[in-house]
Write a protein that holds these residues in place. Structure first.
Motif, PDB file in Angstrom:
ATOM      1  N   THR A 162     -43.150   8.932 -77.757  1.00  0.00           N
ATOM      2  CA  THR A 162     -41.962   8.102 -77.911  1.00  0.00           C
ATOM      3  C   THR A 162     -41.178   8.588 -79.133  1.00  0.00           C
ATOM      4  N   PRO A 163     -39.908   8.195 -79.261  1.00  0.00           N
ATOM      5  CA  PRO A 163     -39.059   8.714 -80.345  1.00  0.00           C
ATOM      6  C   PRO A 163     -39.510   8.254 -81.733  1.00  0.00           C
ATOM      7  N   GLN A 164     -39.206   9.080 -82.716  1.00  0.00           N
ATOM      8  CA  GLN A 164     -39.432   8.748 -84.114  1.00  0.00           C
ATOM      9  C   GLN A 164     -38.100   8.403 -84.777  1.00  0.00           C
ATOM     10  N   SER A 165     -38.172   7.620 -85.830  1.00  0.00           N
ATOM     11  CA  SER A 165     -36.991   7.320 -86.638  1.00  0.00           C
ATOM     12  C   SER A 165     -36.990   8.248 -87.840  1.00  0.00           C
ATOM     13  N   TYR A 166     -35.986   9.112 -87.898  1.00  0.00           N
ATOM     14  CA  TYR A 166     -35.912  10.083 -88.981  1.00  0.00           C
ATOM     15  C   TYR A 166     -34.969   9.663 -90.101  1.00  0.00           C
ATOM     16  N   THR A 167     -34.061   8.748 -89.795  1.00  0.00           N
ATOM     17  CA  THR A 167     -33.063   8.357 -90.789  1.00  0.00           C
ATOM     18  C   THR A 167     -33.003   6.837 -90.924  1.00  0.00           C
ATOM     19  N   ALA A 168     -32.388   6.386 -92.022  1.00  0.00           N
ATOM     20  CA  ALA A 168     -32.217   4.952 -92.226  1.00  0.00           C
ATOM     21  C   ALA A 168     -31.337   4.352 -91.133  1.00  0.00           C
ATOM     22  N   GLN A 169     -30.355   5.122 -90.679  1.00  0.00           N
ATOM     23  CA  GLN A 169     -29.470   4.645 -89.615  1.00  0.00           C
ATOM     24  C   GLN A 169     -30.246   4.434 -88.320  1.00  0.00           C
ATOM     25  N   GLN A 170     -31.156   5.352 -87.990  1.00  0.00           N
ATOM     26  CA  GLN A 170     -31.971   5.202 -86.795  1.00  0.00           C
ATOM     27  C   GLN A 170     -32.888   3.986 -86.909  1.00  0.00           C
ATOM     28  N   ARG A 171     -33.476   3.796 -88.073  1.00  0.00           N
ATOM     29  CA  ARG A 171     -34.341   2.631 -88.257  1.00  0.00           C
ATOM     30  C   ARG A 171     -33.546   1.340 -88.143  1.00  0.00           C
ATOM     31  N   LEU A 172     -32.302   1.349 -88.640  1.00  0.00           N
ATOM     32  CA  LEU A 172     -31.439   0.176 -88.546  1.00  0.00           C
ATOM     33  C   LEU A 172     -31.160  -0.185 -87.098  1.00  0.00           C
ATOM     34  N   HIS A 173     -31.072   0.833 -86.243  1.00  0.00           N
ATOM     35  CA  HIS A 173     -30.788   0.610 -84.824  1.00  0.00           C
ATOM     36  C   HIS A 173     -32.047   0.598 -83.965  1.00  0.00           C
ATOM     37  N   ASN A 174     -33.191   0.414 -84.589  1.00  0.00           N
ATOM     38  CA  ASN A 174     -34.464   0.263 -83.876  1.00  0.00           C
ATOM     39  C   ASN A 174     -34.822   1.463 -83.010  1.00  0.00           C
ATOM     40  N   VAL A 175     -34.430   2.654 -83.414  1.00  0.00           N
ATOM     41  CA  VAL A 175     -34.767   3.843 -82.638  1.00  0.00           C
ATOM     42  C   VAL A 175     -36.250   4.156 -82.830  1.00  0.00           C
ATOM     43  N   GLY A 176     -36.993   4.139 -81.736  1.00  0.00           N
ATOM     44  CA  GLY A 176     -38.398   4.500 -81.774  1.00  0.00           C
ATOM     45  C   GLY A 176     -39.206   3.653 -82.733  1.00  0.00           C
ATOM     46  N   GLY A 177     -40.189   4.300 -83.355  1.00  0.00           N
ATOM     47  CA  GLY A 177     -41.017   3.612 -84.329  1.00  0.00           C
ATOM     48  C   GLY A 177     -42.356   3.156 -83.773  1.00  0.00           C
ATOM     49  N   LEU A 178     -43.158   2.550 -84.649  1.00  0.00           N
ATOM     50  CA  LEU A 178     -44.532   2.178 -84.306  1.00  0.00           C
ATOM     51  C   LEU A 178     -44.620   1.075 -83.268  1.00  0.00           C
ATOM     52  N   ASN A 179     -43.574   0.267 -83.138  1.00  0.00           N
ATOM     53  CA  ASN A 179     -43.604  -0.848 -82.190  1.00  0.00           C
ATOM     54  C   ASN A 179     -42.959  -0.527 -80.853  1.00  0.00           C
ATOM     55  N   CYS A 180     -42.486   0.693 -80.685  1.00  0.00           N
ATOM     56  CA  CYS A 180     -41.771   1.046 -79.453  1.00  0.00           C
ATOM     57  C   CYS A 180     -42.762   1.239 -78.306  1.00  0.00           C
ATOM     58  N   GLN A 181     -42.671   0.371 -77.308  1.00  0.00           N
ATOM     59  CA  GLN A 181     -43.556   0.501 -76.142  1.00  0.00           C
ATOM     60  C   GLN A 181     -43.161   1.678 -75.254  1.00  0.00           C
ATOM     61  N   GLY A 182     -41.886   2.044 -75.279  1.00  0.00           N
ATOM     62  CA  GLY A 182     -41.451   3.203 -74.513  1.00  0.00           C
ATOM     63  C   GLY A 182     -41.775   3.108 -73.030  1.00  0.00           C
ATOM     64  N   VAL A 183     -41.349   2.026 -72.387  1.00  0.00           N
ATOM     65  CA  VAL A 183     -41.593   1.867 -70.953  1.00  0.00           C
ATOM     66  C   VAL A 183     -40.783   2.889 -70.164  1.00  0.00           C
ATOM     67  N   ASP A 184     -39.477   2.935 -70.444  1.00  0.00           N
ATOM     68  CA  ASP A 184     -38.615   3.902 -69.763  1.00  0.00           C
ATOM     69  C   ASP A 184     -38.792   5.300 -70.331  1.00  0.00           C
ATOM     70  N   ASN A 185     -39.171   5.363 -71.607  1.00  0.00           N
ATOM     71  CA  ASN A 185     -39.349   6.644 -72.295  1.00  0.00           C
ATOM     72  C   ASN A 185     -40.714   6.670 -72.989  1.00  0.00           C
ATOM     73  N   ASN A 186     -41.855   6.844 -72.227  1.00  0.00           N
ATOM     74  CA  ASN A 186     -41.828   7.362 -70.867  1.00  0.00           C
ATOM     75  C   ASN A 186     -43.090   6.906 -70.128  1.00  0.00           C
ATOM     76  N   ALA A 187     -43.552   5.667 -70.447  1.00  0.00           N
ATOM     77  CA  ALA A 187     -44.789   5.159 -69.865  1.00  0.00           C
ATOM     78  C   ALA A 187     -44.706   5.058 -68.348  1.00  0.00           C
ATOM     79  N   ALA A 188     -43.531   4.690 -67.822  1.00  0.00           N
ATOM     80  CA  ALA A 188     -43.399   4.534 -66.375  1.00  0.00           C
ATOM     81  C   ALA A 188     -43.618   5.855 -65.640  1.00  0.00           C
ATOM     82  N   SER A 189     -43.154   6.949 -66.218  1.00  0.00           N
ATOM     83  CA  SER A 189     -43.370   8.253 -65.598  1.00  0.00           C
ATOM     84  C   SER A 189     -44.842   8.645 -65.647  1.00  0.00           C
ATOM     85  N   LEU A 190     -45.529   8.290 -66.733  1.00  0.00           N
ATOM     86  CA  LEU A 190     -46.965   8.539 -66.805  1.00  0.00           C
ATOM     87  C   LEU A 190     -47.703   7.750 -65.732  1.00  0.00           C
TER      88      LEU A 190
END
Length: 331
Positions: free
Chosen positions: A113-141
């Motif tokens: 699943t995606p990582q947050s590399y910047t403060a802006q990404q973290r502000l917008h909840n991009v990836g991170g430790l809590n991201c279940q990533g259903v669409d990206n990409n558990a469903a494909s698995l």
């Protein structure tokens, strides 16, 4: 660059296999189609969130996949890719069924699943430790695991390989490392790479042929898929990835592999689609790409997509794995 288009006998075998194998004869009437996929998806999303490259969650997911493939009788191993920052930056799983012929069909997706590399990404909840990533990409698995189960006893013709890659999020280290690890003969023997990604959130299911993929293979894979979909009243959009400029080619195409992307899209009609246009409409947002949000805003979508993809891809892959007697003799 190696090109599978030069392997005329293999290309002819794939073409004839698709053309002459009656997919209708392989149709599954099982009312449980897609249920195994959905169960795996929910399990992976729930118990392995934050599957970022190099994290314990990515490793545990790989171990889970290894266990599932092993129970189905596949030869399976885990690949560990060293990284510059962490001791391990990517964990991938490769499972295979040998065939009577050296050529193979490869089904790929990714674990991380995606990582947050910047403060802006973290502000917008991009990836991170809590991201279940259903669409990206558990469903494909999940779909990959059900396909592996349904194809486990299918021994005809070509080798079947499932690859679940780690380290695919930018800068795509896991993908490039895996492709670099392939020998010239391995690349030459890959008749088709089916790449599943972001299959849930888009309104429409889409099968996209690679720009450099031979016309015969493009026609038979997408046309065959559309015919199967029509039999089951499933709406399926097909198109070709654009363009031929090297900067927009997928990593698979850049090394000469015939390519089919299985994804979803919000576009109502597809003609050609640039490679970057198929990313999840959830934008890798951890607050959205999770089971609770998807169940609420896309009710029944996970069940629907799991059913649709297993229904289409099971007979499609069975047909592609079964060369005709005439084409097999050419090898």
């Amino acid at each position: 660059m190696l090109s599978l288009l030069k392997n005329k006998s293999a290309l002819a075998a794939l073409y004839l296999g698709f053309l002459l194998t009656p997919f209708a004869g392989h149709a599954d009437s099982d009312s449980n189609l897609g249920k195994v996929a959905e169960q795996h998806t929910r399990y992976i999303a729930t118990y392995f969130p934050g599957r970022m490259s190099g994290t314990p969650a990515e490793f545990l997911t790989a171990e889970y996949l290894l266990q599932q493939f092993s129970q189905l009788g596949y030869r399976v191993h885990i690949r560990y890719e060293p990284g510059a920052v962490r001791p391990l930056s990517a964990t991938s799983v490769v499972a295979e069924r040998p065939g009577q012929l050296p050529q193979e069909i490869v089904v790929m997706t990714h674990i991380d699943t995606p990582q947050s590399y910047t403060a802006q990404q973290r502000l917008h909840n991009v990836g991170g430790l809590n991201c279940q990533g259903v669409d990206n990409n558990a469903a494909s698995l999940g779909v990959m695991l059900e396909l592996a189960k349904r194809l486990a006893d299918h021994h005809n013709g070509y080798r079947l390989r499932f690859v679940a890659l780690g380290g695919t999020q930018p800068p795509l280290q896991g993908m490039s490392d895996y492709l670099k690890s392939l020998s010239g003969d391995q690349r030459k023997n890959m008749l088709l790479v089916v790449d599943m990604t972001n299959i849930v959130a888009g309104k429409h299911l889409a099968f996209l042929s690679g720009n450099t993929t031979a016309a015969a293979v493009r026609k038979q894979t997408t046309d065959q898929a559309k015919a199967i979909a029509q039999q089951h009243a499933i709406q399926l959009l097909t198109a070709q990835l654009a363009s031929s400029r090297s900067r927009t080619l997928t990593a698979y195409e850049q090394v000469g592999l015939p390519y089919l992307r299985v994804t979803s899209s919000d576009a109502g009609k597809l003609t050609t689609l640039a490679t970057g246009e198929t990313q999840s409409v959830l934008r890798d947002n951890a607050a959205k790409d999770n089971l609770a949000y998807i169940n609420r805003h896309y009710p029944h979508r996970l069940t629907q997509r799991s059913y649709q993809l297993v229904t289409i891809l099971t007979p499609l892959l069975r047909g592609s794995l079964t060369p005709t007697h005439a084409s097999a003799i050419k090898h």
